[in-house]
Design a protein around this motif. Structure first.
Motif, PDB file in Angstrom:
ATOM      1  N   SER A   1       0.582  -6.050   2.220  1.00 42.32           N
ATOM      2  CA  SER A   1       1.384  -7.195   1.383  1.00 42.32           C
ATOM      3  C   SER A   1       1.441  -8.387   2.371  1.00 42.32           C
ATOM      4  O   SER A   1       1.112  -7.890   3.782  1.00 42.32           O
ATOM      5  CB  SER A   1       2.867  -6.755   1.185  1.00 42.32           C
ATOM      6  OG  SER A   1       3.553  -6.537   2.707  1.00 42.32           O
TER       7      SER A   1
ATOM      8  N   THR B   1       5.912  -0.931   4.432  1.00 44.93           N
ATOM      9  CA  THR B   1       6.600  -0.572   3.239  1.00 44.93           C
ATOM     10  C   THR B   1       8.488  -0.520   3.377  1.00 44.93           C
ATOM     11  O   THR B   1       9.227  -0.293   2.527  1.00 44.93           O
ATOM     12  CB  THR B   1       6.442   0.876   2.429  1.00 44.93           C
ATOM     13  OG1 THR B   1       6.791   1.834   3.376  1.00 44.93           O
ATOM     14  CG2 THR B   1       4.786   0.708   2.133  1.00 44.93           C
TER      15      THR B   1
ATOM     16  N   GLN C   1       5.461   2.075   7.695  1.00 40.13           N
ATOM     17  CA  GLN C   1       4.773   2.508   6.429  1.00 40.13           C
ATOM     18  C   GLN C   1       5.230   3.970   6.049  1.00 40.13           C
ATOM     19  O   GLN C   1       4.761   4.768   6.984  1.00 40.13           O
ATOM     20  CB  GLN C   1       3.169   2.305   6.635  1.00 40.13           C
ATOM     21  CG  GLN C   1       2.530   2.917   5.579  1.00 40.13           C
ATOM     22  CD  GLN C   1       0.924   2.998   5.762  1.00 40.13           C
ATOM     23  OE1 GLN C   1       0.549   2.733   6.950  1.00 40.13           O
ATOM     24  NE2 GLN C   1       0.030   3.536   4.889  1.00 40.13           N
TER      25      GLN C   1
ATOM     26  N   SER D   1      -4.037  -1.464  -5.591  1.00 44.42           N
ATOM     27  CA  SER D   1      -2.793  -1.296  -5.280  1.00 44.42           C
ATOM     28  C   SER D   1      -2.076  -2.306  -4.405  1.00 44.42           C
ATOM     29  O   SER D   1      -2.826  -3.385  -3.858  1.00 44.42           O
ATOM     30  CB  SER D   1      -2.706  -0.151  -4.608  1.00 44.42           C
ATOM     31  OG  SER D   1      -3.387   0.113  -3.157  1.00 44.42           O
TER      32      SER D   1
ATOM     33  N   VAL E   1       1.642  -3.724  -2.095  1.00 45.83           N
ATOM     34  CA  VAL E   1       3.302  -3.358  -1.794  1.00 45.83           C
ATOM     35  C   VAL E   1       3.838  -4.832  -2.171  1.00 45.83           C
ATOM     36  O   VAL E   1       3.364  -5.918  -1.917  1.00 45.83           O
ATOM     37  CB  VAL E   1       3.425  -3.170  -0.197  1.00 45.83           C
ATOM     38  CG1 VAL E   1       4.696  -3.301   0.272  1.00 45.83           C
ATOM     39  CG2 VAL E   1       2.466  -1.885   0.295  1.00 45.83           C
TER      40      VAL E   1
ATOM     41  N   VAL F   1       5.902   0.176  -3.805  1.00 54.15           N
ATOM     42  CA  VAL F   1       4.562   0.282  -3.616  1.00 54.15           C
ATOM     43  C   VAL F   1       3.884   0.905  -4.972  1.00 54.15           C
ATOM     44  O   VAL F   1       4.581   1.777  -5.414  1.00 54.15           O
ATOM     45  CB  VAL F   1       4.198   1.495  -2.362  1.00 54.15           C
ATOM     46  CG1 VAL F   1       4.847   2.408  -2.507  1.00 54.15           C
ATOM     47  CG2 VAL F   1       2.575   1.377  -2.106  1.00 54.15           C
TER      48      VAL F   1
END
Length: 401
Positions: A329, A341, A353, A368, A370, A395
Motif C-alpha cells: 500500500s 497492515t 505486517q 492483491s 492493502v 488486505v
C-alpha cells in the motif's frame, strides 16, 4: 511441520505454473455477480475492525461500523473475515440476530456513499470463541493469586464470552456440514509444543502452566476453523484464526510461545499431521489434494524483533503457502513498510505486517492490495474512513481456483 513433498514442489515438478500477482490499489464499482478482479477470480479479504461490539452493529448509525463497511464496499470481496467482532450469542446479548448478520444487514448491504453499492452476503459463519470462556473449574492461569477471574483466567483473553471473536461472510455457498472447528484442541496435545511449564519457570516468570492446567488449557485463543466454500465447481477451504498477540508478558515469553504454536497449527493442518483432532473428535489434518486460503490477523510478522518469528517459519519459508508476491500500500510505504497492515494500536508508531490472505500453491494468485491510501490521497475521504475503522488495514487478494 512442513510436508517433505509440498504442493508447490509438486506443481514445479509437473510443469504447472502459478500466475504472478499484480499489486494494485483499492478497486470500486464492481458488479454484483463477480469480484472486482477477473470474472473467474474470487476476492478474499481479511479485516480486523478492532473491537466491534454488539451495540455498534445491531443498530445502524455507528461511525466505526459505517467506516468499515465503506472500505469493504470499495473492495467488494466475495469472502470476508471480520476479526474482533463480538460473538453476541456467547455474550448473550440480542441473540435473535447474530452480530455478523446484523453487520451485513445494517451496514454492508446499505450503500455507505452515493457512488457505492451495498453487498449482500447470504452465507455467514460466527464461530464460538475461547475469549472470556472460563474452564469448568477455577484455575489461576494468569498467576495473580485469584482463580476463575476474567479476563486473565479465561481460555482466551476477554472481558466476557465471545469478546474479540471473529466471523465470516461469503457470497459463495458454505458447506456447513463439513466445517471443522478446533476450539477445544489442547495446547499440550501439540507435539513439541512451546508451553512454559511450571518446571522450567524461574523466579522472574510471570506466566506458566502447572501440570493440572496443562490438562485443560486450549491452544486457540479464539478458535481455529476450517470452512469449506463452494467456489464454482471447486471447494476452497477457508482457514481462519486470530492468534494471541506475542507480548504483554514477562521474560518467559509465554504469549510469544503461545502465538508461535497457534500460527504453527495451520501449517501442521495443511501438512496433514495426524495429531490434530477437531471438536467433533475427527482426527487428522487437511487432505493432500485440498485447496485452501488462510485468512486473518495472525499477530505475527516477518519483519519484527520477536525471537521466535513464526510467520517466517510457517508462512514465508513454507512452500505450503504462496508468499511469493505480497500486497502493498502507499500508506504503508510512506511509513517505512509497504507490506504493513497495522499502524499504532497498543504500541504507538509501530508499523507491522500481521494480516494475511495466503492461498495454497495450487491456486493462482492474480492480484492483491492493502487498503491504506497515502497521506496526501484525496479519494473521497477514504483515508479518513480507513483511520476511523481500525488500526488495522483491510488486505485482499484475487485468487483463481
Amino acid at each position: 511441520m512442513v510436508r517433505e513433498t509440498t504442493r508447490r514442489r509438486f506443481l514445479t515438478a509437473t510443469g504447472a505454473t502459478v500466475a504472478t500477482t499484480g499489486i494494485i490499489g483499492t478497486a470500486s464499482g464492481a458488479g454484483r455477480g463477480t469480484s472486482a478482479g477477473k470474472p473467474n477470480s474470487t476476492r478474499y479479504a481479511a479485516f480486523n475492525v478492532i473491537e466491534l461490539e454488539t451495540e455498534q452493529v445491531q443498530e445502524p448509525g455507528d461511525e466505526q461500523a459505517e467506516a468499515a463497511a465503506r472500505i469493504v464496499q470499495e473492495v467488494r470481496p466475495d469472502v470476508l473475515v471480520i476479526n474482533e467482532l463480538t460473538n453476541n450469542v456467547q455474550e448473550e446479548k440480542r441473540t435473535d440476530r447474530r452480530n455478523i448478520d446484523a453487520f451485513v444487514e445494517n451496514y454492508l448491504s446499505v450503500p455507505q456513499r452515493d457512488d457505492l453499492e451495498g453487498i449482500d452476503y447470504p452465507h455467514t459463519v460466527q464461530p464460538e470463541s475461547n475469549t472470556g470462556v472460563l474452564p469448568d473449574r477455577e484455575y489461576d492461569f494468569n498467576k495473580d493469586g485469584e482463580a476463575g477471574q476474567r479476563p486473565g483466567d479465561a481460555f482466551g483473553f476477554g472481558e466476557y464470552p465471545g469478546h474479540y471473536a471473529f466471523a465470516i461472510a461469503s457470497r459463495h455457498p458454505i458447506e456447513e456440514d463439513r466445517i471443522r472447528s478446533f476450539q477445544e484442541f489442547r495446547w499440550d496435545d501439540m507435539p513439541n509444543n512451546l508451553i512454559v511449564t511450571e518446571e522450567e519457570a524461574d523466579d522472574d516468570a510471570e506466566l506458566y502452566l502447572t501440570p493440572e492446567e496443562r490438562e485443560v488449557y486450549r491452544l486457540s485463543s479464539k478458535t481455529h476453523i476450517d470452512v469449506p466454500i463452494d467456489v464454482g465447481d471447486d471447494v476452497v477451504h477457508g482457514l481462519f484464526a486470530h492468534p494471541t498477540p506475542p507480548g504483554f508478558d514477562g521474560p518467559e515469553n509465554f504469549n510469544g510461545r503461545w502465538n508461535h504454536d497457534e500460527v504453527r497449527f495451520f501449517a501442521d493442518y495443511v501438512a496433514g499431521e495426524e495429531y490434530i483432532y477437531d471438536d467433533s473428535g475427527e482426527r487428522g489434518g487437511l487432505a493432500d489434494d485440498a485447496s485452501y486460503v488462510l485468512m486473518g490477523d495472525m499477530n505475527a510478522g516477518p519483519r519484527t524483533d520477536r525471537p521466535l518469528d513464526p510467520a517466517r517459519k510457517y508462512f514465508f519459508e513454507n512452500d505450503d503457502f504462496d508468499t511469493h508476491r505480497l500486497p502493498t500500500s502507499p500508506g504503508g510505504a510512506q511509513r517505512g513498510n509497504p507490506y504493513a497492515t497495522r499502524f499504532g494500536g497498543d504500541f504507538e508508531g509501530v508499523v507491522e505486517q500481521i494480516d494475511y490472505v495466503l492461498p495454497s500453491p495450487d491456486l493462482s494468485l492474480r492480484r492483491s492490495s492493502v487498503v491504506w491510501p497515502s497521506e496526501n490521497a484525496t479519494k473521497r475521504g477514504l483515508g479518513d474512513d480507513v483511520s476511523r475503522a481500525s488500526d488495522h488495514r483491510l488486505v485482499w487478494a484475487d485468487i483463481d481456483a
